[in-house]
Design a protein around this motif. Sequence first.
Motif, PDB file in Angstrom:
ATOM      1  N   GLN A  89       0.849  -1.366  -0.057  1.00  0.00           N
ATOM      2  CA  GLN A  89      -0.007  -0.117   0.080  1.00  0.00           C
ATOM      3  C   GLN A  89       0.935   1.228   0.008  1.00  0.00           C
ATOM      4  N   SER A  90       2.051   1.129   0.575  1.00  0.00           N
ATOM      5  CA  SER A  90       2.883   2.452   0.940  1.00  0.00           C
ATOM      6  C   SER A  90       3.379   2.889  -0.722  1.00  0.00           C
ATOM      7  N   GLU A  91       3.593   1.857  -1.480  1.00  0.00           N
ATOM      8  CA  GLU A  91       4.326   1.920  -2.743  1.00  0.00           C
ATOM      9  C   GLU A  91       3.068   2.726  -3.589  1.00  0.00           C
ATOM     10  N   LYS A  92       1.692   2.275  -3.275  1.00  0.00           N
ATOM     11  CA  LYS A  92       0.941   2.862  -4.415  1.00  0.00           C
ATOM     12  C   LYS A  92       0.494   4.334  -3.811  1.00  0.00           C
ATOM     13  N   LEU A  93       0.803   4.485  -2.446  1.00  0.00           N
ATOM     14  CA  LEU A  93       0.614   5.808  -1.897  1.00  0.00           C
ATOM     15  C   LEU A  93       1.592   6.938  -2.479  1.00  0.00           C
ATOM     16  N   ILE A  94       2.878   6.611  -2.612  1.00  0.00           N
ATOM     17  CA  ILE A  94       3.875   7.332  -2.927  1.00  0.00           C
ATOM     18  C   ILE A  94       3.561   7.946  -4.441  1.00  0.00           C
ATOM     19  N   ASP A  95       3.165   6.758  -5.211  1.00  0.00           N
ATOM     20  CA  ASP A  95       2.911   7.202  -6.635  1.00  0.00           C
ATOM     21  C   ASP A  95       1.833   8.262  -6.776  1.00  0.00           C
ATOM     22  N   HIS A  96       0.892   7.852  -5.941  1.00  0.00           N
ATOM     23  CA  HIS A  96      -0.415   8.695  -6.163  1.00  0.00           C
ATOM     24  C   HIS A  96      -0.360  10.205  -5.426  1.00  0.00           C
ATOM     25  N   PHE A  97       0.304  10.177  -4.388  1.00  0.00           N
ATOM     26  CA  PHE A  97       0.353  11.511  -3.402  1.00  0.00           C
ATOM     27  C   PHE A  97       1.834  11.953  -3.616  1.00  0.00           C
TER      28      PHE A  97
ATOM     29  N   TYR B  68      -5.933   7.303  14.197  1.00  0.00           N
ATOM     30  CA  TYR B  68      -6.084   6.089  13.858  1.00  0.00           C
ATOM     31  C   TYR B  68      -7.274   5.952  12.809  1.00  0.00           C
ATOM     32  N   ILE B  69      -6.910   5.405  11.528  1.00  0.00           N
ATOM     33  CA  ILE B  69      -7.990   5.049  10.699  1.00  0.00           C
ATOM     34  C   ILE B  69      -7.946   3.558  10.463  1.00  0.00           C
ATOM     35  N   ALA B  70      -8.939   2.919  10.766  1.00  0.00           N
ATOM     36  CA  ALA B  70      -9.183   1.444  10.518  1.00  0.00           C
ATOM     37  C   ALA B  70      -9.214   1.010   9.111  1.00  0.00           C
ATOM     38  N   ILE B  71      -8.536   0.116   8.619  1.00  0.00           N
ATOM     39  CA  ILE B  71      -8.806  -0.210   7.049  1.00  0.00           C
ATOM     40  C   ILE B  71      -8.970  -1.575   7.306  1.00  0.00           C
ATOM     41  N   ASP B  72      -9.925  -2.273   6.627  1.00  0.00           N
ATOM     42  CA  ASP B  72     -10.394  -3.478   6.459  1.00  0.00           C
ATOM     43  C   ASP B  72      -9.081  -4.114   5.450  1.00  0.00           C
ATOM     44  N   GLY B  73      -8.199  -4.883   5.981  1.00  0.00           N
ATOM     45  CA  GLY B  73      -7.107  -4.893   5.139  1.00  0.00           C
ATOM     46  C   GLY B  73      -7.419  -6.453   4.384  1.00  0.00           C
TER      47      GLY B  73
ATOM     48  N   ILE C 153      -8.570  -1.931  -1.144  1.00  0.00           N
ATOM     49  CA  ILE C 153      -7.889  -1.293  -0.055  1.00  0.00           C
ATOM     50  C   ILE C 153      -7.374  -0.126  -0.373  1.00  0.00           C
ATOM     51  N   PHE C 154      -6.626   0.014  -1.454  1.00  0.00           N
ATOM     52  CA  PHE C 154      -5.990   1.447  -1.946  1.00  0.00           C
ATOM     53  C   PHE C 154      -6.928   2.424  -2.092  1.00  0.00           C
ATOM     54  N   SER C 155      -8.154   2.055  -2.596  1.00  0.00           N
ATOM     55  CA  SER C 155      -9.146   3.098  -2.809  1.00  0.00           C
ATOM     56  C   SER C 155      -9.730   3.663  -1.684  1.00  0.00           C
TER      57      SER C 155
END
Length: 194
Positions: free
Chosen positions: A17-25, A168-173, A180-182
């Motif tokens: 998820q971190s990899e996807k977040l760096i690309d997007h943000f 804290y933001i709980a995410i159902d993984g 999950i990413f969206s």
Amino acid sequence: MLNVIVFGAPGSGKGTQSEKLIDHFGLHHISTGEVLRDHIARGTELGKIADSYISKGQLIPDDLMVKVLAHVLDSNPERTGKGVIFDGFPRTIPQAKALNNMLAERNTGVNAVIGLEVDESDLIERMLRRGQESGRADDNIDTIKKRLDVYHNQTSPLREYYLQEGKYIAIDGNRSVDEIFSDIKSHLDRQLEK
Ligand code: AMP
């Protein structure tokens, strides 16, 4: 600045998820596990010390880990400008307090903690698969069990810590990577609007 902690048990998908977040943000990614594995591969003094803990599934001591993180932050001032994704740090309450201080000294703070919540049986399966695919040395069943114990004893209290801070933001993984990413993306978009 948007400083985000990607939090969760080993195998919960923090790296993916971190990899996807760096690309997007366009944020700078700091994975303390990757920093340590790089030192191990290069055979540095830190690498030797880190290996003695990682191979046993234990955490690197807080004092050392905080120094490592401060060094990474200071050596990348231009890249940390838009914000940072912290992946695998903090893993203890003292590390979380140290991070708050380090960021406050840099006139910033933690905006959000993305908590990836995954069923335990899936975690073990995912790590075993990753071990087979990537050859990652600590993804073997004995070390995985120790890492999960360490997570429950030392790291999971951070959930409560950041809940109390309102971050804290709980995410159902337990869903697909894209679902999950969206979900994470819409939470962070809202955060950016604040
Ligand atoms: P990771 O890649 O995040 O799963 O980390 C792999 C291993 O590196 C962990 O099992 C720990 O032994 C060590 N490690 C990574 N980050 C930290 C941290 N913040 N504190 C202590 N040990 C860490």
